[in-house]
Design a protein around this motif. Structure first.
Motif, PDB file in Angstrom:
ATOM      1  N   ASN A  38       0.858  -1.181   0.000  1.00  0.00           N
ATOM      2  CA  ASN A  38       0.000   0.000   0.000  1.00  0.00           C
ATOM      3  C   ASN A  38       0.893   1.229   0.000  1.00  0.00           C
ATOM      4  O   ASN A  38       1.848   1.318   0.775  1.00  0.00           O
ATOM      5  CB  ASN A  38      -0.892  -0.019   1.251  1.00  0.00           C
ATOM      6  N   LYS A  40       0.083   4.157   0.960  1.00  0.00           N
ATOM      7  CA  LYS A  40      -0.205   5.014   2.111  1.00  0.00           C
ATOM      8  C   LYS A  40       0.377   4.409   3.389  1.00  0.00           C
ATOM      9  O   LYS A  40       0.643   3.211   3.481  1.00  0.00           O
ATOM     10  CB  LYS A  40      -1.714   5.192   2.280  1.00  0.00           C
ATOM     11  N   THR A  71     -11.916  11.466   9.788  1.00  0.00           N
ATOM     12  CA  THR A  71     -12.350  10.229   9.147  1.00  0.00           C
ATOM     13  C   THR A  71     -13.859  10.287   8.923  1.00  0.00           C
ATOM     14  O   THR A  71     -14.584  10.963   9.659  1.00  0.00           O
ATOM     15  CB  THR A  71     -11.980   8.994   9.993  1.00  0.00           C
ATOM     16  N   LYS A 122      -9.743   5.097   7.255  1.00  0.00           N
ATOM     17  CA  LYS A 122      -8.874   6.049   6.574  1.00  0.00           C
ATOM     18  C   LYS A 122      -9.021   7.423   7.222  1.00  0.00           C
ATOM     19  O   LYS A 122     -10.131   7.872   7.505  1.00  0.00           O
ATOM     20  CB  LYS A 122      -9.247   6.158   5.086  1.00  0.00           C
ATOM     21  N   TYR A 123      -7.895   8.078   7.417  1.00  0.00           N
ATOM     22  CA  TYR A 123      -7.884   9.417   7.994  1.00  0.00           C
ATOM     23  C   TYR A 123      -7.225  10.396   7.037  1.00  0.00           C
ATOM     24  O   TYR A 123      -6.241  10.065   6.362  1.00  0.00           O
ATOM     25  CB  TYR A 123      -7.117   9.441   9.317  1.00  0.00           C
ATOM     26  N   ARG A 124      -7.763  11.608   7.002  1.00  0.00           N
ATOM     27  CA  ARG A 124      -7.119  12.715   6.293  1.00  0.00           C
ATOM     28  C   ARG A 124      -6.367  13.543   7.333  1.00  0.00           C
ATOM     29  O   ARG A 124      -6.956  13.992   8.333  1.00  0.00           O
ATOM     30  CB  ARG A 124      -8.160  13.576   5.576  1.00  0.00           C
ATOM     31  N   LYS A 138      -3.528  10.493   2.778  1.00  0.00           N
ATOM     32  CA  LYS A 138      -4.339   9.755   3.743  1.00  0.00           C
ATOM     33  C   LYS A 138      -3.507   8.687   4.439  1.00  0.00           C
ATOM     34  O   LYS A 138      -2.535   8.165   3.885  1.00  0.00           O
ATOM     35  CB  LYS A 138      -5.534   9.103   3.044  1.00  0.00           C
ATOM     36  N   PHE A 140      -3.961   5.075   7.082  1.00  0.00           N
ATOM     37  CA  PHE A 140      -4.866   4.039   7.566  1.00  0.00           C
ATOM     38  C   PHE A 140      -4.585   3.803   9.050  1.00  0.00           C
ATOM     39  O   PHE A 140      -3.423   3.739   9.459  1.00  0.00           O
ATOM     40  CB  PHE A 140      -4.650   2.724   6.810  1.00  0.00           C
ATOM     41  N   ASN A 195      -7.793  -1.772   1.132  1.00  0.00           N
ATOM     42  CA  ASN A 195      -8.796  -0.848   0.586  1.00  0.00           C
ATOM     43  C   ASN A 195     -10.132  -1.543   0.391  1.00  0.00           C
ATOM     44  O   ASN A 195     -11.192  -0.979   0.687  1.00  0.00           O
ATOM     45  CB  ASN A 195      -8.309  -0.279  -0.751  1.00  0.00           C
TER      46      ASN A 195
END
Length: 689
Positions: A38, A40, A71, A122-124, A138, A140, A195
């Motif tokens: 991944n 991310k 999130t 998922k977090y921004r 992003k 995880f 994902n």
């Protein structure tokens, strides 16, 4: 250390963030997530991680350094979907914390610790310094079985490695006396898998605010395994799989979940072990310790009365119109490890979870999580669906003989079996490629006072009366069958063992009816009835019954499923008043050997060549022959069709694949045909540069 004291600069210039380095490599190693394919950053909750903030100038005494994590779609601090942290004050916010751990010129290292009860997903991430906001990629956030405060904390490191990090294993199949391990690739770290798993947890399935709770997350993920709930996999037990992949062909969760993720369409087809395999993958990906579990002689009690009632005619043939309950040769589900905050402290630990679409639970096909401690004690009122799983492993089997009289049908109870349901409950051993029996975790020893007490407790909670007295017999007290398998292509040979209470000369009629069945008990073909009258005198007598291979050999390809021989044998003293005993016959097929020659090492991006050979020892041709190889070390499954193999003929040929991943990798090579299923070989190969 006071960071401000290290700075002697002109702070009149506005501060700006040039870069935020998420330190993916170091954080991934610390969080046991470096295997995820991944791009991310993948983190586990409740554990510190570090990020490097690069500024256009050193951080001034008045400069604030704020971090924001968001999130879900409805962002609010009150909903725990938004977390704002001040790295200069180090104050807790919703049990999250950020501190400046190091300053070097214009580079600031921030240590962030998320809450051990944080929402998973998922977090921004945004970092703000002065008036400038830098939006990061992003990240995880997963459950953390290494964190003592997390509800999925598992104290043993070897168990964490097995139930969270191991991406291959075995799922057990067969019959009670012939258990075999089917190699399975879980592949929770493969491309798109994480994902895919998070995309399954849609708002109409689980509230974003419940994404912190492993009970809700595991139950929701269980729901989404089945297309009956608009999820991943189409269940099919018909024997016709022409519009998809036959369930026995799958040896990996990866292509199923990847196909679903890219097409957004349910995948054809699966049966119980496939549902279990993909659920193990999904929950291990999210960080919940999970294992695939097989229950042999698994009851499906359609009347909810804690018994399985089987009705036979006088030849020992099951009367399908009357036998509504069923016993599967095996059934595969999952166990997940967690603390149950919604139940009392006795129900922490392993929880049974079943993604195979069998029963409706709260308007959807799903089952569990049900605490194993509650199942063991007969506490069938405990959430979720404990009653259903209890009856799968604990039901009593009643065998009735239906005699047709001139006036009506006469029902004679000829056997009460309290020890035949829920046998050899199996899972892969921790750290070893071996089977371990975990029946004791589900039930007390058969026949023990505790086991009967659990049955009585369950009966009382369900307002059912358990009172099935075994029939009284003067002569017989036991009947059994010695054999548990037959070499495919050989005659069926059964040794019936009769045990008696007395020594006297008696004539005994023995009748044995045999069927070709699927593992769920579905009759594919009636093989016939063997009848024999013998004279017995001793306390123990063996009687041999035989049936030619021609009785079953031409029926093997009727369904595209692996088949077994099942039936019942009845022995009755001639001229007696229903002096009889009965037992079930269960035979699995032993298949011809399959050989491979594969090197111990191979090079990445270079062809790996191996040789396959197989001899058809059957008196019939094998059709629709396929050889396949699958491994996490290659990009996708490779399959080769070989058409028809006549009786007595051999086939030998070479296959090749190209490894794409360094390190040790398990290769599963499989042979299938319309008549012969589940023949496989395994090989560990070290992939080097």
């Amino acid at each position: 250390m006071d960071c401000d004291s290290l700075i002697s600069e002109d702070f009149t210039m506005g501060v700006q963030i040039i870069q935020v380095n998420l330190r993916k490599k170091a954080n991934s190693i610390a969080h046991h997530t470096s295997d995820f394919q991944n791009e991310k950053l993948v983190l586990r909750r409740g554990q510190v991680f570090h990020l490097l903030v690069v500024l256009n100038r050193p951080l001034g005494p008045q400069d604030q350094l704020m971090l924001q994590f968001i999130t879900g779609k409805k962002n609010a601090i009150s909903r725990h979907t938004m977390v704002e942290l001040n790295a200069r004050t180090s104050n807790l916010s919703q049990d999250w914390k950020a501190t400046i751990s190091k300053v070097s010129g214009s580079e600031v290292t921030v240590a962030v610790t998320s809450s051990p009860d944080a929402l998973v997903g998922k977090y921004r991430l945004s970092v703000k310094c002065g008036n400038h906001t830098f939006k990061c990629e992003k990240i995880f956030l997963l459950f953390n079985p290494w964190c003592k405060e997390d509800k999925v904390f598992m104290p043993n490191e070897e168990e964490r490695t097995e139930y969270v990090l191991n991406d291959t294993g075995y799922i057990y199949m067969g019959v009670t006396k012939q258990i075999r391990g089917k190699p399975w690739i879980f592949g929770q770290f493969e491309k798109h898998i994480l994902n895919c798993c998070l995309s399954l947890l849609k708002p109409h399935i689980i509230k974003t605010t419940d994404m912190n709770d492993p009970v809700e997350v595991s139950r929701s993920m269980c729901t989404m395994m089945s297309s009956a709930n608009k999820g991943v996999l189409v269940g099919n037990w018909s024997g016709d799989y022409s519009k998809g992949t036959a369930p026995y062909v799958w040896t990996s969760s990866v292509p199923i979940l990847q196909q679903y993720y890219t097409t957004k369409m349910p995948v054809n087809f699966g049966q119980c072990w496939v549902f279990s395999g993909i659920l193990t993958t999904a929950l291990r990906a999210l960080g919940i310790p999970t294992r695939s579990v097989t229950n042999f002689e698994s009851a499906h009690d359609t009347e909810k009365n804690l018994t399985v009632d089987i009705f036979l005619d006088e030849n020992g043939k099951t009367i399908g119109t009357m036998t509504r309950d069923s016993v599967w040769n095996f059934h595969v589900w999952n166990d997940v490890w967690m603390m149950r905050s919604d139940e009392n402290g006795d129900n922490h630990g392993w929880q049974a979870l079943d993604g195979t679409p069998q029963e409706i639970s709260q308007e959807r096909f799903r089952c569990g999580p049900a605490p194993l401690t509650a199942i063991r004690k007969g506490d069938v009122a405990v959430k979720y669906d404990t009653k259903f799983i209890f009856t799968e492993v604990n039901g009593d089997k009643l065998i009735w003989l239906v005699k047709q009289t001139p006036e009506d049908k006469k029902f004679i109870l000829i056997a009460v079996e309290t020890m035949s349901i829920g046998k050899n409950i199996s899972t892969k051993a921790v750290g070893q490629d071996q089977r371990v029996d975990i029946t004791y975790q589900y039930k007390y020893p058969e026949g023990s006072p505790e086991e009967r007490q659990a049955m009585n407790k369950a009966s009382n909670l369900l307002n059912k009366v358990v009172e099935h007295k075994p029939p009284t017999r003067e002569d017989f007290y036991h009947i059994s069958v010695t054999e548990d398998s037959v070499q495919l292509g050989d005659p069926i040979i059964l040794t019936i063992v009769l045990k008696r209470n007395m020594v006297s000369l008696k004539n005994v009629n023995i009748s044995c009816s045999l069927d070709l069945q699927t593992y769920t008990g579905k009759r594919v073909a009636s093989l016939g009835v063997i009848q024999k009258t013998v004279q017995i005198q001793n306390p123990e007598t063996e009687v041999v019954l035989t049936m030619n291979a021609s009785s079953y050999i031409n029926s093997l390809g009727m369904l595209d499923d692996e088949l077994v021989i099942k039936g019942f044998a009845i022995a009755e003293v001639v001229g007696s008043n229903n002096e009889m005993v009965a037992t079930e016959v269960s035979l699995s097929f032993l298949y011809p050997d399959f050989f491979i020659e594969m090197p111990n090492t191979a090079r990445v991006d270079q062809p790996l060549i191996f040789t396959c050979s197989f001899k058809n020892s059957l008196p019939i041709p094998l059709t629709e022959i396929k050889f396949s190889v699958e491994s996490l070390g290659i990009s996708s499954m490779k399959t080769m069709d070989q058409g028809v193999l006549p009786p007595g003929k051999s086939i030998q040929f070479q296959m090749n694949c190209v490894p794409v991943k360094l390190g040790p990798s398990k290769f599963i090579i499989k042979f299938t045909s319309r008549q012969v299923k589940e023949v496989h070989a395994e090989k560990m190969v070290l992939i080097t540069n």
